[in-house]
Design a protein around this motif. Structure first.
Motif, PDB file in Angstrom:
ATOM      1  N   ASN A   1      42.432  26.536  43.033  1.00  0.00           N
ATOM      2  CA  ASN A   1      43.153  26.312  41.516  1.00  0.00           C
ATOM      3  C   ASN A   1      43.343  27.845  41.009  1.00  0.00           C
ATOM      4  O   ASN A   1      42.546  28.329  40.350  1.00  0.00           O
ATOM      5  CB  ASN A   1      41.843  25.749  40.710  1.00  0.00           C
TER       6      ASN A   1
ATOM      7  N   LEU B   1      45.438  28.896  38.694  1.00  0.00           N
ATOM      8  CA  LEU B   1      45.661  28.976  37.211  1.00  0.00           C
ATOM      9  C   LEU B   1      44.475  28.877  36.393  1.00  0.00           C
ATOM     10  O   LEU B   1      44.648  29.043  35.183  1.00  0.00           O
ATOM     11  CB  LEU B   1      46.964  28.071  36.949  1.00  0.00           C
ATOM     12  N   LYS B   2      43.311  28.592  36.944  1.00  0.00           N
ATOM     13  CA  LYS B   2      42.134  28.355  36.193  1.00  0.00           C
ATOM     14  C   LYS B   2      41.751  29.781  35.815  1.00  0.00           C
ATOM     15  O   LYS B   2      41.646  30.815  36.223  1.00  0.00           O
ATOM     16  CB  LYS B   2      41.033  27.744  37.055  1.00  0.00           C
ATOM     17  N   ARG B   3      41.140  29.888  34.372  1.00  0.00           N
ATOM     18  CA  ARG B   3      40.692  30.912  33.531  1.00  0.00           C
ATOM     19  C   ARG B   3      39.270  31.199  34.422  1.00  0.00           C
ATOM     20  O   ARG B   3      38.583  30.669  34.706  1.00  0.00           O
ATOM     21  CB  ARG B   3      40.483  30.795  32.315  1.00  0.00           C
ATOM     22  N   ARG B   4      39.208  32.675  34.754  1.00  0.00           N
ATOM     23  CA  ARG B   4      37.975  33.110  35.536  1.00  0.00           C
ATOM     24  C   ARG B   4      37.135  34.357  34.588  1.00  0.00           C
ATOM     25  O   ARG B   4      36.205  34.703  35.028  1.00  0.00           O
ATOM     26  CB  ARG B   4      38.318  33.559  36.954  1.00  0.00           C
ATOM     27  N   ASP B   5      37.692  34.570  33.434  1.00  0.00           N
ATOM     28  CA  ASP B   5      36.855  35.586  32.273  1.00  0.00           C
ATOM     29  C   ASP B   5      35.621  35.313  32.278  1.00  0.00           C
ATOM     30  O   ASP B   5      35.082  36.013  31.786  1.00  0.00           O
ATOM     31  CB  ASP B   5      37.949  36.129  31.784  1.00  0.00           C
ATOM     32  N   GLU B   6      35.407  33.717  32.261  1.00  0.00           N
ATOM     33  CA  GLU B   6      34.140  33.450  31.650  1.00  0.00           C
ATOM     34  C   GLU B   6      33.109  33.178  32.971  1.00  0.00           C
ATOM     35  O   GLU B   6      31.822  33.205  32.507  1.00  0.00           O
ATOM     36  CB  GLU B   6      34.232  32.325  30.971  1.00  0.00           C
ATOM     37  N   GLU B   7      33.347  33.497  34.059  1.00  0.00           N
ATOM     38  CA  GLU B   7      32.574  33.372  34.995  1.00  0.00           C
ATOM     39  C   GLU B   7      31.763  34.687  35.322  1.00  0.00           C
ATOM     40  O   GLU B   7      32.429  35.766  35.324  1.00  0.00           O
ATOM     41  CB  GLU B   7      33.314  33.187  36.486  1.00  0.00           C
TER      42      GLU B   7
END
Length: 80
Positions: free
Chosen positions: A71, A73-79
């Motif tokens: 994936n 294009l998924k945002r990862r800044d919250e992981e």
């Protein structure tokens, strides 16, 4: 193989080259064989990036590479 099931699939990129002859990397490649094209493309991109910025040694979390390949294009800044 048992290693394929329980391995964390961490591997090393040293001086822009993946250490791909380790049992851990071979296990990683076997486990994700069906998705290997996208995964290898990301690894190649990491190698180029680390070469460009002279990163001497990087420990790569294979599970995160797989998540990104699945994936992109998924945002990862919250992981964490």
């Amino acid at each position: 193989a048992l290693m394929d099931t329980f391995s964390l699939h961490h591997f090393i990129i040293r001086k822009g080259a993946t250490l791909d002859s380790t049992p851990e990397y071979a296990s990683f490649q076997r486990k994700y064989e069906a998705e290997w094209g996208a995964i290898k493309e990301l690894i190649t991109t990491l190698e180029a990036l680390f070469t460009l910025y002279s990163v001497p040694l990087a420990y790569i979390d294979g599970q995160k590479v797989v998540a990104l390949a699945r994936n992109p294009l998924k945002r990862r800044d919250e992981e964490a």
